[in-house]
Design a protein around this motif. Structure first.
Motif, PDB file in Angstrom:
ATOM      1  N   THR A 125       0.850  -1.195   0.000  1.00 20.40           N
ATOM      2  CA  THR A 125       0.000   0.000   0.000  1.00 20.40           C
ATOM      3  C   THR A 125       0.876   1.233   0.000  1.00 20.40           C
ATOM      4  OG1 THR A 125      -1.868   1.070   1.110  1.00 20.40           O
ATOM      5  CG2 THR A 125      -0.139   0.180   2.506  1.00 20.40           C
ATOM      6  N   THR A 126       0.271   2.376  -0.147  1.00 19.10           N
ATOM      7  CA  THR A 126       1.031   3.622  -0.225  1.00 19.10           C
ATOM      8  C   THR A 126       1.297   4.196   1.168  1.00 19.10           C
ATOM      9  OG1 THR A 126      -0.953   5.020  -0.330  1.00 19.10           O
ATOM     10  CG2 THR A 126      -0.081   4.158  -2.418  1.00 19.10           C
ATOM     11  N   VAL A 127       2.278   5.091   1.219  1.00 18.07           N
ATOM     12  CA  VAL A 127       2.569   5.789   2.475  1.00 18.07           C
ATOM     13  C   VAL A 127       1.352   6.595   2.912  1.00 18.07           C
ATOM     14  CG1 VAL A 127       3.945   7.642   3.507  1.00 18.07           C
ATOM     15  CG2 VAL A 127       5.053   5.914   2.079  1.00 18.07           C
ATOM     16  N   ALA A 161       5.998  11.541   8.753  1.00 15.60           N
ATOM     17  CA  ALA A 161       6.390  10.643   9.837  1.00 15.60           C
ATOM     18  C   ALA A 161       6.413   9.187   9.368  1.00 15.60           C
ATOM     19  CB  ALA A 161       5.441  10.797  11.020  1.00 15.60           C
ATOM     20  N   VAL A 162       5.390   8.794   8.591  1.00 15.11           N
ATOM     21  CA  VAL A 162       5.330   7.411   8.101  1.00 15.11           C
ATOM     22  C   VAL A 162       6.443   7.153   7.093  1.00 15.11           C
ATOM     23  CG1 VAL A 162       3.940   5.756   6.782  1.00 15.11           C
ATOM     24  CG2 VAL A 162       2.870   7.175   8.552  1.00 15.11           C
ATOM     25  N   SER A 163       6.737   8.136   6.257  1.00 14.28           N
ATOM     26  CA  SER A 163       7.795   7.970   5.263  1.00 14.28           C
ATOM     27  C   SER A 163       9.154   7.777   5.942  1.00 14.28           C
ATOM     28  CB  SER A 163       7.836   9.189   4.340  1.00 14.28           C
ATOM     29  OG  SER A 163       8.820   9.025   3.345  1.00 14.28           O
ATOM     30  N   GLN A 164       9.418   8.566   6.984  1.00 18.79           N
ATOM     31  CA  GLN A 164      10.673   8.434   7.714  1.00 18.79           C
ATOM     32  C   GLN A 164      10.772   7.082   8.414  1.00 18.79           C
ATOM     33  OE1 GLN A 164      11.524  11.850  10.239  1.00 18.79           O
ATOM     34  NE2 GLN A 164      10.549  13.221   8.776  1.00 18.79           N
ATOM     35  N   LEU A 165       9.652   6.642   8.991  1.00 15.34           N
ATOM     36  CA  LEU A 165       9.646   5.336   9.649  1.00 15.34           C
ATOM     37  C   LEU A 165       9.846   4.217   8.621  1.00 15.34           C
ATOM     38  CD1 LEU A 165       9.334   3.554  12.099  1.00 15.34           C
ATOM     39  CD2 LEU A 165       6.850   3.801  11.922  1.00 15.34           C
ATOM     40  N   LEU A 219      12.961  -5.145   6.874  1.00 17.22           N
ATOM     41  CA  LEU A 219      11.609  -5.639   7.131  1.00 17.22           C
ATOM     42  C   LEU A 219      10.600  -5.182   6.088  1.00 17.22           C
ATOM     43  CD1 LEU A 219      11.526  -4.985  10.990  1.00 17.22           C
ATOM     44  CD2 LEU A 219      12.052  -7.130   9.816  1.00 17.22           C
ATOM     45  N   VAL A 220      10.902  -4.088   5.411  1.00 10.79           N
ATOM     46  CA  VAL A 220       9.973  -3.504   4.425  1.00 10.79           C
ATOM     47  C   VAL A 220      10.761  -3.150   3.179  1.00 10.79           C
ATOM     48  CG1 VAL A 220       8.556  -1.445   3.929  1.00 10.79           C
ATOM     49  CG2 VAL A 220       8.319  -2.624   6.126  1.00 10.79           C
ATOM     50  N   GLN A 221      10.097  -3.198   2.043  1.00 15.70           N
ATOM     51  CA  GLN A 221      10.720  -2.731   0.819  1.00 15.70           C
ATOM     52  C   GLN A 221       9.803  -1.725   0.131  1.00 15.70           C
ATOM     53  OE1 GLN A 221      10.319  -6.761  -1.429  1.00 15.70           O
ATOM     54  NE2 GLN A 221      10.354  -5.188  -3.053  1.00 15.70           N
ATOM     55  N   SER A 276       5.446   5.501  -4.539  1.00 13.42           N
ATOM     56  CA  SER A 276       5.957   4.164  -4.269  1.00 13.42           C
ATOM     57  C   SER A 276       4.997   3.419  -3.358  1.00 13.42           C
ATOM     58  CB  SER A 276       7.342   4.247  -3.622  1.00 13.42           C
ATOM     59  OG  SER A 276       7.259   4.950  -2.387  1.00 13.42           O
ATOM     60  N   LEU A 277       5.134   2.112  -3.373  1.00 14.23           N
ATOM     61  CA  LEU A 277       4.342   1.246  -2.514  1.00 14.23           C
ATOM     62  C   LEU A 277       5.232   0.613  -1.457  1.00 14.23           C
ATOM     63  CD1 LEU A 277       2.235  -0.600  -5.254  1.00 14.23           C
ATOM     64  CD2 LEU A 277       1.451   1.248  -3.756  1.00 14.23           C
TER      65      LEU A 277
END
Length: 329
Positions: free
Chosen positions: A54-56, A69-73, A82-84, A95-96
């Motif tokens: 899903t998207t940021v 905040a979510v993008s930085q995390l 853990l995430v790509q 990006s997803l």
């Protein structure tokens, strides 16, 4: 404790303290159980685990955080493996986010820990306490969505700035403010003496009944200051118990209260008006001098206050006395 005494003013600080406490507790459990994740990652990881790529923006909306905040995390989670991130084939500008195999395996191993966290919180807070907390949080979140707090604060500030300061006489409903405002500055600078406690606790008996008067300064419904004119003997008055809420210093409440007390002294054809204070209170002493109080060479004989080392007597200028007489006529 200090923060609870500040009520609404410390709401954010208290919530942050609780948030940090729970984050720290869960992180300690994760470390003890060998989990390679952090508690602050949980909302994003859990959302991706349940909803897939899903998207940021979608994550930010779902968990109530900013896009930034979510993008930085997400960057931290990518660095942790853990995430790509991958390009959205339908919109190359965005990006997803999706879990990696390592991320999937890490979350799959957290089941027993999450159960332990849920049960541990219930054991710590109690069923009723947890239910009350979660209900209050849900109600708070709903209220903030319906009535944004920044708009509410700014509206209140505009009302306060535009409001006219009122000086009102004593009313039984205001009794608690007489004690509160005086206790505030006494505890800050000195201590509450027995004579203070007696007078502040029963102003109707110790101020009003002997012929004195009490004034309050009120701004947009907030009681922000008070002072008393004590009658020591026929025609002799003491200006006393002047206190202004430190939150509202600089808004003219002290001067307005002082003017009201002096006007009442003239209205009664008072013969003498004095006050006792302390040399540490430089700002207050300057204000008293500016309206006509004159410093005496020594403390007042027989003073009731341990803290009093200043004795001042009101010596009105002729013009002020004449104006007061004309006003009465």
């Amino acid at each position: 404790m200090y923060l609870p005494s500040l009520a609404q003013l410390a709401l954010g600080s208290r919530l942050k303290s609780l948030s940090d406490h729970f984050y720290g507790a869960v992180d300690e459990v994760y470390r003890a159980c060998g989990a390679g994740v952090e508690s602050r990652w949980f909302p994003v990881l859990r959302f991706l685990w349940e909803h897939g790529e899903t998207t940021v923006s979608d994550v930010a909306t779902a968990i109530g955080q900013t896009h930034s905040a979510v993008s930085q995390l997400a960057d931290k989670l990518v660095e942790a493996g853990l995430v790509q991130r991958k390009k959205d084939v339908q919109d190359g500008r965005r990006s997803l986010l999706l879990l990696t195999e390592q991320g999937q395996a890490a979350l799959a191993a957290l089941g027993p820990i999450w159960v332990a966290v849920r049960r541990g919180i219930v054991r710590s807070l109690g069923e009723e306490g947890l239910t009350t907390l979660l209900t209050a949080l849900a109600a708070t979140e709903q209220s903030l969505r319906e009535r944004p707090v920044v708009e509410a604060m700014l509206a209140e500030h505009a009302e306060l700035v535009a409001a006219k300061l009122e000086i009102v006489p004593y009313d039984p409903a205001l009794k608690e403010h007489f004690y509160r405002l005086n206790a505030q500055w006494l505890e800050r600078h000195f201590r509450i003496e027995d004579i203070d406690r007696e007078l502040l606790g029963d102003p109707e008996r110790h101020v009003l009944a002997p012929g004195g008067v009490i004034f309050f300064a009120r701004l947009a419904g907030e009681v922000i200051g008070t002072c008393a004119l004590l009658q020591e003997s026929p025609g002799v008055y003491e200006l006393s118990k002047m206190g202004v809420d430190e939150t509202f210093r600089g808004m003219g409440a002290g001067r307005s209260l002082l003017a009201a007390a002096i006007a009442e002294f003239h209205r009664r054809d008072g013969k003498e008006l004095f006050l006792e204070s302390n040399s540490r209170l430089k700002t207050a002493l300057r204000m008293y001098e500016q309206v006509g109080f004159v410093m005496q060479p020594a403390a007042r004989p027989g003073s009731h206050y341990e803290r009093a080392d200043v004795y001042m007597v009101y010596e009105p200028k002729q013009g002020a006395t004449a104006r007061a007489g004309a006003a009465k006529g």
